[in-house]
Design an enzyme around this catalytic site. Structure first.
Site, PDB file in Angstrom:
ATOM      1  N   ARG A  68       0.845  -1.191   0.000  1.00 45.62           N
ATOM      2  CA  ARG A  68       0.000   0.000   0.000  1.00 45.62           C
ATOM      3  C   ARG A  68       0.883   1.246   0.000  1.00 45.62           C
ATOM      4  O   ARG A  68       2.093   1.158   0.075  1.00 45.62           O
ATOM      5  CB  ARG A  68      -0.899   0.015   1.246  1.00 45.62           C
ATOM      6  CG  ARG A  68      -0.154  -0.334   2.529  1.00 45.62           C
ATOM      7  CD  ARG A  68      -0.768   0.209   3.762  1.00 45.62           C
ATOM      8  NE  ARG A  68      -0.726   1.658   3.834  1.00 45.62           N
ATOM      9  CZ  ARG A  68       0.367   2.361   4.185  1.00 45.62           C
ATOM     10  NH1 ARG A  68       1.521   1.753   4.460  1.00 45.62           N
ATOM     11  NH2 ARG A  68       0.331   3.672   4.234  1.00 45.62           N
ATOM     12  N   ALA A  70       0.878   5.311  -1.883  1.00 45.69           N
ATOM     13  CA  ALA A  70       0.853   5.749  -3.278  1.00 45.69           C
ATOM     14  C   ALA A  70       2.139   5.464  -4.058  1.00 45.69           C
ATOM     15  O   ALA A  70       2.105   4.804  -5.105  1.00 45.69           O
ATOM     16  CB  ALA A  70       0.492   7.231  -3.338  1.00 45.69           C
ATOM     17  N   ARG A 102      -6.964  -0.568  -7.236  1.00 49.31           N
ATOM     18  CA  ARG A 102      -7.385   0.472  -6.288  1.00 49.31           C
ATOM     19  C   ARG A 102      -7.534   1.763  -7.087  1.00 49.31           C
ATOM     20  O   ARG A 102      -6.602   2.186  -7.771  1.00 49.31           O
ATOM     21  CB  ARG A 102      -6.382   0.649  -5.141  1.00 49.31           C
ATOM     22  CG  ARG A 102      -6.271  -0.560  -4.234  1.00 49.31           C
ATOM     23  CD  ARG A 102      -5.528  -0.241  -2.950  1.00 49.31           C
ATOM     24  NE  ARG A 102      -6.335   0.614  -2.081  1.00 49.31           N
ATOM     25  CZ  ARG A 102      -5.842   1.224  -0.987  1.00 49.31           C
ATOM     26  NH1 ARG A 102      -4.565   1.070  -0.665  1.00 49.31           N
ATOM     27  NH2 ARG A 102      -6.625   1.962  -0.230  1.00 49.31           N
ATOM     28  N   GLN A 216      -3.160   2.347  10.321  1.00 49.60           N
ATOM     29  CA  GLN A 216      -1.847   2.419   9.682  1.00 49.60           C
ATOM     30  C   GLN A 216      -0.879   3.287  10.471  1.00 49.60           C
ATOM     31  O   GLN A 216       0.329   3.084  10.398  1.00 49.60           O
ATOM     32  CB  GLN A 216      -1.972   2.967   8.244  1.00 49.60           C
ATOM     33  CG  GLN A 216      -2.535   1.973   7.259  1.00 49.60           C
ATOM     34  CD  GLN A 216      -4.004   2.223   7.002  1.00 49.60           C
ATOM     35  OE1 GLN A 216      -4.744   2.550   7.926  1.00 49.60           O
ATOM     36  NE2 GLN A 216      -4.438   2.072   5.759  1.00 49.60           N
ATOM     37  N   ASP A 257      -2.518  10.569  -2.067  1.00 49.21           N
ATOM     38  CA  ASP A 257      -2.748   9.502  -3.032  1.00 49.21           C
ATOM     39  C   ASP A 257      -3.112  10.045  -4.402  1.00 49.21           C
ATOM     40  O   ASP A 257      -2.958   9.355  -5.400  1.00 49.21           O
ATOM     41  CB  ASP A 257      -3.851   8.568  -2.526  1.00 49.21           C
ATOM     42  CG  ASP A 257      -3.369   7.701  -1.384  1.00 49.21           C
ATOM     43  OD1 ASP A 257      -2.982   6.559  -1.642  1.00 49.21           O
ATOM     44  OD2 ASP A 257      -3.341   8.195  -0.236  1.00 49.21           O
ATOM     45  N   ASN A 267      -6.216  11.993   0.479  1.00 46.80           N
ATOM     46  CA  ASN A 267      -5.337  11.249   1.366  1.00 46.80           C
ATOM     47  C   ASN A 267      -6.200  10.403   2.289  1.00 46.80           C
ATOM     48  O   ASN A 267      -7.428  10.484   2.269  1.00 46.80           O
ATOM     49  CB  ASN A 267      -4.438  12.195   2.166  1.00 46.80           C
ATOM     50  CG  ASN A 267      -3.301  11.473   2.859  1.00 46.80           C
ATOM     51  OD1 ASN A 267      -2.528  10.752   2.207  1.00 46.80           O
ATOM     52  ND2 ASN A 267      -3.176  11.623   4.157  1.00 46.80           N
ATOM     53  N   LYS A 268      -5.559   9.573   3.110  1.00 45.31           N
ATOM     54  CA  LYS A 268      -6.285   8.675   3.989  1.00 45.31           C
ATOM     55  C   LYS A 268      -7.363   9.422   4.763  1.00 45.31           C
ATOM     56  O   LYS A 268      -7.125  10.521   5.260  1.00 45.31           O
ATOM     57  CB  LYS A 268      -5.300   8.005   4.958  1.00 45.31           C
ATOM     58  CG  LYS A 268      -5.958   7.051   5.938  1.00 45.31           C
ATOM     59  CD  LYS A 268      -6.574   5.856   5.234  1.00 45.31           C
ATOM     60  CE  LYS A 268      -7.241   4.916   6.215  1.00 45.31           C
ATOM     61  NZ  LYS A 268      -7.932   3.809   5.540  1.00 45.31           N
TER      62      LYS A 268
END
Length: 386
Positions: A68, A70, A102, A216, A257, A267-268
């Site tokens: 995982r 980017a 993804r 994460q 990302d 982003n997350k």
């Protein structure tokens, strides 16, 4: 999901510096080439390596977040195309499967496109299967080296920006998700800047959001920070506001990302609320990402496809479990059976909330369509768009 090799956690060296396993590497044993991944779903409990011998195994690893981040997804995509070419599979079909694994991280499709272009150029030039496969692998390796160099330059540019925004050092930095060597061919994006500050004696504290729902930050960023000897403290995502209110945050550093043409950044999930908090408390909010994450074909944040994750990631508590029986394990229910869940993998931060975007080619501040376009067009040490 391919074969597995379980290894004990690496110990530190005599100087106290850990020797982490690479997140991704290419190997060529007698039985044929393989892409070896460090399974990030098993960290920090144990280091488990996945040996992907075909593209379906790699696609599964991508979807389950075994691999995982980017920039690393871009490398995985490129090496996946090389794996298909070396193993004699349909390269075009493999490229389609990888690129669709993804949807939000633009680096994945970028890496796939670069490797596929190298393969097709070799075939058009008269190369046989072996020659075309070699050319594809060479392109993947070139991208890998470029990403490592980009990481070094982002760290340098980000540290210089921090010195402008927060003169004098003693930085207290808040970060979200994971942006270190586990997502990169080098030392990462935002975490590479943190490491540079740490080595320069300029970092006082790294605040680590646990990053719900997959943790994460807790599992991976704290893991990397501990190995590097960085003073860090883990906090629930919802506790960030109290840190800002207490004046304990000097800057927020996150990765990305996808960066749209207007500077909107995916982003997350949880990144956007941090940007709002940072703006209210007059704290710099900085995005650190390679230029491969800039997607000028995506006009603004509303055009970014946000991946939706399974509901059980929210309705159950799951975490890394040691041992070979983990594959069939389920999480611990924390909501009534059948409870629906909203679980976007990312959120989008508008450019007006972003203090700066740091890349390997420079810094965009203020963040506007023209400043992002200038970063993407600026000649740099990395690459030109294919």
């Amino acid at each position: 999901m391919g074969d597995q090799s379980v290894q004990p956690l690496a110990k530190g060296t005599g100087s106290g510096t850990p020797e982490p396993k690479p997140a991704l590497r290419w190997e060529e044993p007698p039985e044929g080439p393989v892409l070896v991944l460090l399974d990030q779903t098993r960290l920090p409990v144990e280091e488990v390596e996945l040996f992907c011998t075909d593209v379906p195994a790699l696609v599964q690893a991508i979807r389950t977040l075994a691999v995982r981040g980017a920039p690393l997804l871009g490398l995985a995509g490129a090496y996946g195309v090389a794996l298909a070419a070396a193993r004699g599979y349909d390269v075009g079909q493999a490229a389609d499967e990888l690129a669709g694994a993804r949807p939000t991280a633009v680096n994945l499709s970028y890496g796939v496109r670069r490797a596929l272009a190298a393969y097709r150029t070799a075939v058009t030039g008269g190369a046989d299967d072996t020659g075309a496969a070699a050319a594809t692998l060479a392109e993947a390796r070139a991208l890998h080296a470029e990403d490592a160099r980009a990481s070094e330059r982002m760290a340098r540019n980000g540290l210089a920006l921090l010195d402008e925004l927060v003169p004098g050092g003693g930085y207290r930095v808040l970060t979200h998700c994971n942006t270190g060597a586990l997502v990169s061919g080098g030392e990462g994006t935002a975490l590479a800047v943190v490491l540079a500050a740490h080595r320069g004696g300029l970092l006082r504290r790294l605040w680590v959001d646990e990053t719900r729902p997959l943790l994460q930050g807790a599992r991976l960023t704290a893991y990397e920070a501990a190995r590097a000897g960085v003073a860090h403290t883990l906090l629930p995502d919802g506790a960030a506001g109290s840190l800002f209110a207490a004046g304990e945050v000097d800057a927020v550093l996150i990765g990305a990302d996808r960066i749209a043409a207007d500077g909107s950044t995916a982003n997350k999930v949880g990144s956007y609320p941090l940007a709002v908090l940072a703006r209210y408390h007059n704290v710099p909010f900085v995005v650190v990402a390679p230029t491969t994450t800039i997607d000028l074909a995506t006009p603004d944040g509303t055009a970014i496809e946000v991946e939706q994750r399974p509901a059980q990631e929210v309705t159950e508590l799951t975490g890394p479990r040691p041992g070979p029986d983990r594959e069939g394990a389920t999480g611990i229910p924390v909501a009534p059976l059948g409870t629906p869940a909203y679980n976007p993998a990312f959120d989008v931060t508008p450019p007006e909330l972003i203090t700066a975007v740091v890349t390997e080619t420079g810094v965009a501040s203020p963040v506007t369509g023209s400043s992002i376009a200038a970063l993407a067009a600026r000649p740099g040490p990395v690459r030109a768009q294919p």
